[in-house]
Design a protein around this motif. Structure first.
Motif, PDB file in Angstrom:
ATOM      1  N   PRO A   1      16.926  41.707  79.819  1.00 15.52           N
ATOM      2  CA  PRO A   1      16.373  41.762  81.175  1.00 15.52           C
ATOM      3  C   PRO A   1      15.519  43.026  81.326  1.00 15.52           C
TER       4      PRO A   1
ATOM      5  N   VAL B   1      13.237  38.493  82.065  1.00 10.18           N
ATOM      6  CA  VAL B   1      14.235  38.282  81.015  1.00 10.18           C
ATOM      7  C   VAL B   1      13.513  37.776  79.766  1.00 10.18           C
TER       8      VAL B   1
ATOM      9  N   CYS C   1      24.704  39.352  78.536  1.00 10.06           N
ATOM     10  CA  CYS C   1      23.643  38.670  79.285  1.00 10.06           C
ATOM     11  C   CYS C   1      23.480  37.246  78.775  1.00 10.06           C
ATOM     12  N   THR C   2      23.491  36.293  79.713  1.00 10.91           N
ATOM     13  CA  THR C   2      23.323  34.891  79.347  1.00 10.91           C
ATOM     14  C   THR C   2      21.930  34.378  79.703  1.00 10.91           C
TER      15      THR C   2
ATOM     16  N   GLY D   1      19.022  35.178  87.110  1.00  5.94           N
ATOM     17  CA  GLY D   1      19.290  35.469  88.513  1.00  5.94           C
ATOM     18  C   GLY D   1      18.632  36.776  88.921  1.00  5.94           C
ATOM     19  N   CYS D   2      18.637  37.739  88.004  1.00  8.65           N
ATOM     20  CA  CYS D   2      18.060  39.049  88.324  1.00  8.65           C
ATOM     21  C   CYS D   2      16.546  38.937  88.527  1.00  8.65           C
TER      22      CYS D   2
ATOM     23  N   VAL E   1      26.566  42.217  83.652  1.00  9.61           N
ATOM     24  CA  VAL E   1      25.702  42.884  82.673  1.00  9.61           C
ATOM     25  C   VAL E   1      25.215  44.212  83.222  1.00  9.61           C
ATOM     26  N   MET E   2      24.850  44.195  84.502  1.00 12.67           N
ATOM     27  CA  MET E   2      24.165  45.361  85.069  1.00 12.67           C
ATOM     28  C   MET E   2      25.060  46.160  85.994  1.00 12.67           C
TER      29      MET E   2
ATOM     30  N   SER F   1      22.839  40.662  91.806  1.00  8.44           N
ATOM     31  CA  SER F   1      22.773  39.225  91.524  1.00  8.44           C
ATOM     32  C   SER F   1      23.464  38.858  90.218  1.00  8.44           C
ATOM     33  N   CYS F   2      23.811  39.825  89.395  1.00  4.07           N
ATOM     34  CA  CYS F   2      24.287  39.493  88.049  1.00  4.07           C
ATOM     35  C   CYS F   2      25.768  39.148  88.047  1.00  4.07           C
TER      36      CYS F   2
ATOM     37  N   CYS G   1      20.528  34.037  82.515  1.00  9.01           N
ATOM     38  CA  CYS G   1      20.515  33.104  83.651  1.00  9.01           C
ATOM     39  C   CYS G   1      19.316  33.353  84.551  1.00  9.01           C
TER      40      CYS G   1
HETATM   41  S1  SF4 Z   1      21.425  38.225  86.093  1.00  5.64           S
HETATM   42 FE1  SF4 Z   1      22.647  39.220  84.490  1.00  5.64          FE
HETATM   43  S2  SF4 Z   1      23.189  37.592  83.045  1.00  5.64           S
HETATM   44 FE2  SF4 Z   1      21.553  36.808  84.341  1.00  5.64          FE
HETATM   45  S3  SF4 Z   1      19.688  37.265  83.166  1.00  5.64           S
HETATM   46 FE3  SF4 Z   1      19.976  38.976  84.561  1.00  5.64          FE
HETATM   47  S4  SF4 Z   1      21.152  40.454  83.380  1.00  5.64           S
HETATM   48 FE4  SF4 Z   1      21.303  38.528  82.295  1.00  5.64          FE
END
Ligand code: SF4
Ligand code: SF4
Lengths: 219, 802
Positions: free
Chosen positions: A71, A54, A13-14, A18-19, A160-161, A155-156, A16
């Motif tokens: 997250p 997050v 997980c960075t 997006g989730c 990660v998910m 969205s990831c 980001c």
């Molecule tokens: S979309 Fe994926 S990489 Fe981005 S915060 Fe969520 S879990 Fe982490």
């Protein structure tokens, strides 16, 4: 105990987020008015309109900085204590979907006067101040029942998910755990037998968030 | 990028320096993680510990602007420990070339500096040549005038101790970095570099990238899978806008803007068409006249190429001090512009020294801003410190369709030209930029025709119809024009081609006006068999699949070559250096894999076909500020003295003499640097209107170390006032151990990290642009401002202060 399960590999997980945004987008939830409070993590915690958050946590291990990202969301517990407790106050205020294992709150929760941690070992549910209704992630049950994956999962971009049948997710999670352990002996999956959201991390779970694991949260 | 996004997964060592891909190029990072999963080491060298560092195997913090010190030290390490790829260096680079005996480097300065110390006479930098103009060589690499020995001598000064005192990395950290990265100097390993504005936005921006290109050549990492020099383009179509020449010194396809004195097309072509008498040099730019003629025919189809050339404006020089961004705003500030069309940008937040930019806008009689949303530029007249009643500028705001509401090509970092189809209809009948350009041209052309005017023909003769259907801008027709078509029936090499048919490839473009091409590099994208940018075919050969080449997914310039300089990935017999990750290989009569850089048999041509001599330039006699990168301090620096020479900063860096700089100035003791975060886009003019994103990053912040916080008495989450010689802003202090203090020669220096996404217009209480603090200083080759290193003061914010 089949049903669905998330696998969340936090080693990738960075943050980001997006989730976090896609959750609000799918559910059409409003933004919370925030300010910068000295952390990138915003809103600071889950809210009645923020089901995915997050978390950013910095730890200094002997001079080596680690920046952990989690997250966070409802774990859709296998034996959800929130359901047990809330349904004692108001019967059928919380439903447990037999097919998926999703834990679903209804408007009947509005009269339940408790603190989140009194009913949830992960400190997840949040209460709307005006209506009194409790809310949290519902596994995107509308999507899942139509053969889609939860919005956050799709969205990831980092992979990660993952989301799918519980056995498959457990298999993937343990395979990945073995892989990560080659490099990081202290890799873990938090409370795998109890939850439908399998968080894989490195080090001390509390270094991500005190409530990442019910064990470390001392509950 | 010489390579492409997917190719990052092929790397054995991903060096991330001058960029923060996890935050700013998120999708690229998925390939970084894939490489890491397969065993690659991911290294992040960055002033801050970011979300990228969090995933890296190794992070070290360098003081902003000290990159060349570190890379110079890396070259010293590679040379002294013989980590370079010997065959590659001898056969594919100019290591063996002999440089003029007059070339000198003395205490921070190269030979040829003029008396005003603002220009180099490059004659002493040139190669010694044989009578037919081919550079002399010493393949034993021992001649003291050969490039390799010059390099060795130049970087011998970059000792661990010197580099450490410049950068703040410990000698242990440096040795770790050097040993890991230089291990890719073997045939079987590839190292890649991912860089972005962290390298370009310096007074030595171009030399930063040159330094790394040299490292990659020494290690044999160019042309191979998992290698290359990879610029991460931050805007989704910034590669496309560069290809189409949204810059002052080039025309589409990297042709040159004509200079004053180049009175005829022939003269212009002669200057820009290199000559090589080396039979092994393909010298691809020898085709320049074909590309310039075809471009002119695309623009002025009814004129001959020579007549078309007379339509083009000339500039006086390519010096960044004349036509680039900073001098443009300086001239506007001095009242030398009447009006400005400011299109798809928000300079009132993005421009360095933003107060000056905002003031410059008040000097205009009129200003048109075309944007998706209102921004600090469209609304500058009611911004902080402005009195609308005193501003003369008549201001227009024209909202336009967004990128997802229209169709067209988009070029990604890996040079893939991908067709995007229109999504939703634009709101309220808004139209596209292309439409507005056309309408504007029609109006101006009409005025010229009706009323006449000075030099009207460049406008009135323009063949805009090449991009228009039924009175409307037509992106599909424009894509066809980019490729180009035959202007008349033509026979080339015995084959008949017909008027109006698409030119199959740039090898068939002609210099006599019989072909047109809006951009020679895009020739082959849209042939008679269709628009290849629309292709979504995932099929590939096993060799291609092995490295994830996907040659039928969209189209890539040039001629669908996915990895540039790929002939350098094979030896002189055409055998891949690393057969496990072969890019191309010779099958006995043809090449398998990627499209090679020239189809001829192995060993017959040199691999770097765009270079005059066909080899990689370890030594590059063409840049303004030196043939080799030399470490200089930023123009604003905490140091009084360069750690190992007497030349503190780049003598050629672009700056305004009358604008004061903070050099070891006790009033401005802290190092400032700017950057972006995932949640906002550039100046935030799009994202600050989006409540979900504002929720995530609501306010201007300053990342500072615990030591600095203590020093200025500020706690995490409290506001600070930041001040430079140009202005001041407030920011919320984020006190974090991720920000390190730099210990240099016994002194401690603090750094302040600032995002540049904010602006006064929205959200309320979001703060203003970090560029109020940055300086009008730039790289001498490109003019790009030094946004990444400047000097600041910081103190606790007082109510009402800003
Ligand atoms: S979309 Fe994926 S990489 Fe981005 S915060 Fe969520 S879990 Fe982490
Ligand atoms: S995580 Fe908490 S809210 Fe979610 S199901 Fe378990 S007990 Fe209930």
């Amino acid at each position: 105990m089949q049903g669905k399960t998330f696998f969340i590999d936090m080693t990738k997980c960075t943050a980001c987020r997006g989730c976090q945004v896609s959750c609000k987008q799918w559910k059409n939830l409003p933004a919370v008015k925030t300010k910068n409070w000295g952390s990138h993590q915003n809103p600071p915690s889950l809210t009645p309109v923020t089901f995915k958050l997050v978390r950013f946590n910095e730890v200094n291990k002997d001079g080596k900085i680690r920046w952990n990202f989690m997250p966070e969301q409802c774990r859709h517990c296998v034996e959800p204590s929130c359901k047990l407790i809330m349904n004692m106050y108001v019967p059928n205020s919380v439903e447990h979907d037999a097919k998926t294992g999703a834990v679903l709150y209804t408007d009947k929760t509005a009269t339940i006067d408790l603190e989140p941690w009194e009913m949830c070992p992960y400190n997840v549910p949040r209460r709307d101040e005006k209506t009194g209704v409790w809310s949290k992630c519902n596994m995107c049950i509308d999507r899942v029942q139509n053969g889609m994956k939860p919005a956050c999962v799709t969205s990831c971009a980092m992979g990660v998910m993952q989301f799918g049948d519980r056995e498959e997710m457990l298999a993937i999670a343990y395979e990945r755990l073995a892989e990560v352990r080659k490099k990081h002996k202290d890799a873990f999956i938090a409370d795998p037998d109890d939850v439908r959201v399998l968080f894989l991390g490195i080090g001390d779970p509390a270094d991500y968030y005190e409530y990442l694991s019910a064990d470390t949260a001392g509950l | 990028m010489t390579n492409h996004w997917i190719d990052i997964k092929n790397s054995d060592c991903v060096l991330i320096m001058g960029s923060n891909p996890a935050e700013n190029h998120p999708i690229s990072f998925k390939w970084v993680l894939k490489a890491q999963e397969k065993g690659a080491t991911v290294i992040h060298i960055d002033p801050r510990f970011t979300r990228t560092s969090a995933k890296a195997d190794f992070h070290a913090a360098l003081r902003p602007g000290s990159d060349i010190a570190i890379l110079g030290g890396l070259m010293k390490y590679i040379i002294e420990n013989k980590k370079y790829f010997n065959d590659y260096v001898i056969n594919y680079t100019n290591a063996s070339y002999l440089v003029s005996k007059d070339f000198k480097f003395n205490d921070g300065l190269f030979s040829g500096l003029n008396e005003e110390k603002d220009n180099y006479d490059k004659s002493s930098w040139q190669f010694q040549t044989t009578s037919d103009g081919v550079p002399k060589q010493d393949t034993s690499l021992t001649n003291p005038n050969c490039v390799f020995q010059i390099l060795k001598k130049h970087y011998s000064r970059y000792t661990l101790k010197n580099v450490s005192s410049a950068s703040g990395l410990s000698t242990q950290e440096l040795t770790k970095l050097y040993s890991i990265y230089s291990a890719t100097g073997t045939a079987k390993k590839a190292g890649t570099i991912m860089y972005a504005m962290g390298w370009t936005q310096h007074s030595v921006g171009v030399q930063n990238i040159r330094a790394m290109a040299m490292v990659q050549l020494l290690l044999g990492n160019m042309g191979v899978a998992g290698g290359g020099v990879n610029a991460l383009r931050g805007e989704c179509n910034v590669q496309g806008s560069t290809d189409q020449a949204l810059l002052f010194h080039i025309l589409p396809g990297y042709l040159k803007t004509p200079l004053a004195g180049q009175d005829t097309l022939e003269q212009h072509n002669k200057v820009n068409t290199p000559v090589s008498n080396d039979p092994k040099s393909a010298n691809w730019w020898k085709n320049y006249p074909k590309y310039s003629a075809s471009l002119l025919k695309a623009m002025y189809s009814n004129l001959t190429p020579e007549e078309g050339y007379q339509m083009l404006p000339r500039i006086d020089s390519y010096k960044a001090s004349e036509y680039s961004w900073l001098p443009l705003w300086d001239r506007m500030y001095d009242g030398k512009f009447e009006g400005a069309l400011i299109w798809g940008m928000n300079p009132a937040c993005s421009g360095a020294d933003t107060h000056k930019v905002r003031k410059a806008l008040t000097e205009l009689d009129w200003m048109v801003n075309v944007n998706i949303f209102q921004c600090e530029t469209s609304d500058f007249w009611k911004g902080p410190g402005m009195d609308p009643s005193k501003i003369k500028t008549e201001t227009f705001f024209i909202p336009c369709a967004s990128a997802i509401e229209k169709e067209g090509t988009i070029a990604n970092s890996g040079r893939w030209i991908q067709w995007r189809y229109a999504g939703p209809e634009p709101l309220n009948g808004l139209l596209t930029d292309g439409h507005y350009f056309h309408e504007l041209w029609e109006e101006v052309a009409k005025l010229y025709e009706e009323e006449g005017g000075v030099h009207a023909k460049p406008i009135t003769e323009l063949s805009f119809d090449n991009m228009v259907t039924d009175g409307h801008f037509d992106p599909r027709k424009t894509a066809r024009l980019l490729n180009g078509w035959f202007m008349k029936d033509t026979v080339i090499n015995g084959k008949q081609y017909y008027k109006g048919h698409q030119v199959p490839s740039f090898a068939l473009l002609q210099d006599d006006g019989s072909t047109c091409s809006g951009n020679w590099l895009y020739c082959n994208m849209y042939t008679d068999s269709g628009n290849q940018s629309m292709s979504r075919d995932l099929t590939q050969t096993p060799e291609q699949a092995n490295i994830g080449l996907y040659p039928k997914w969209t189209w890539c310039w040039p001629v669908n070559r996915r990895i540039l300089y790929n002939r350098a990935s094979v030896n002189l017999d055409g055998v891949p250096y690393n057969p496990k990750k072969a890019v191309i290989s010779w099958t006995g009569d043809s090449w398998a894999g990627d499209v090679p850089d020239g189809g001829s048999a192995p060993g017959t041509i040199n691999p770097f076909i765009m270079r005059t001599h066909g080899v990689g330039q370890l030594y590059g006699p063409g840049l303004a500020d030196g043939p080799l990168p030399e470490y200089y301090e930023p123009l604003e620096t905490p140091l009084k003295k360069h750690p190992f020479s007497n030349q503190l900063s780049s003598p050629l860096a672009f700056h305004f003499q009358d604008e004061e700089k903070a050099v070891a100035d006790p009033r401005f003791p802290y190092i400032g640097t700017t950057y972006r975060v995932t949640e906002h886009w550039q100046t935030g003019s799009m994202t600050r209107w989006e409540p979900w994103l504002v929720e995530l990053e609501p306010q201007m912040f300053a990342e500072i170390s615990p030591a600095l916080a203590e020093k200025i008495g500020v706690k995490n989450g409290e506001k600070v006032t930041l001040e430079s010689l140009r202005g001041k802003v407030w920011a919320v202090a984020m006190v974090t151990e991720r920000i390190k203090d730099f210990k240099i020669d016994g002194n401690e220096y603090h750094m302040i990290g600032l995002p540049w996404h904010y602006g006064w217009l929205t959200p309320d209480d979001g703060g203003d642009s970090a560029n109020i603090l940055t300086a009008g200083i730039g790289d001498p080759n490109t003019g790009i401002p030094e946004y990444k290193a400047f000097m600041l003061n910081a103190r606790k914010w007082q109510e009402g202060e800003i």
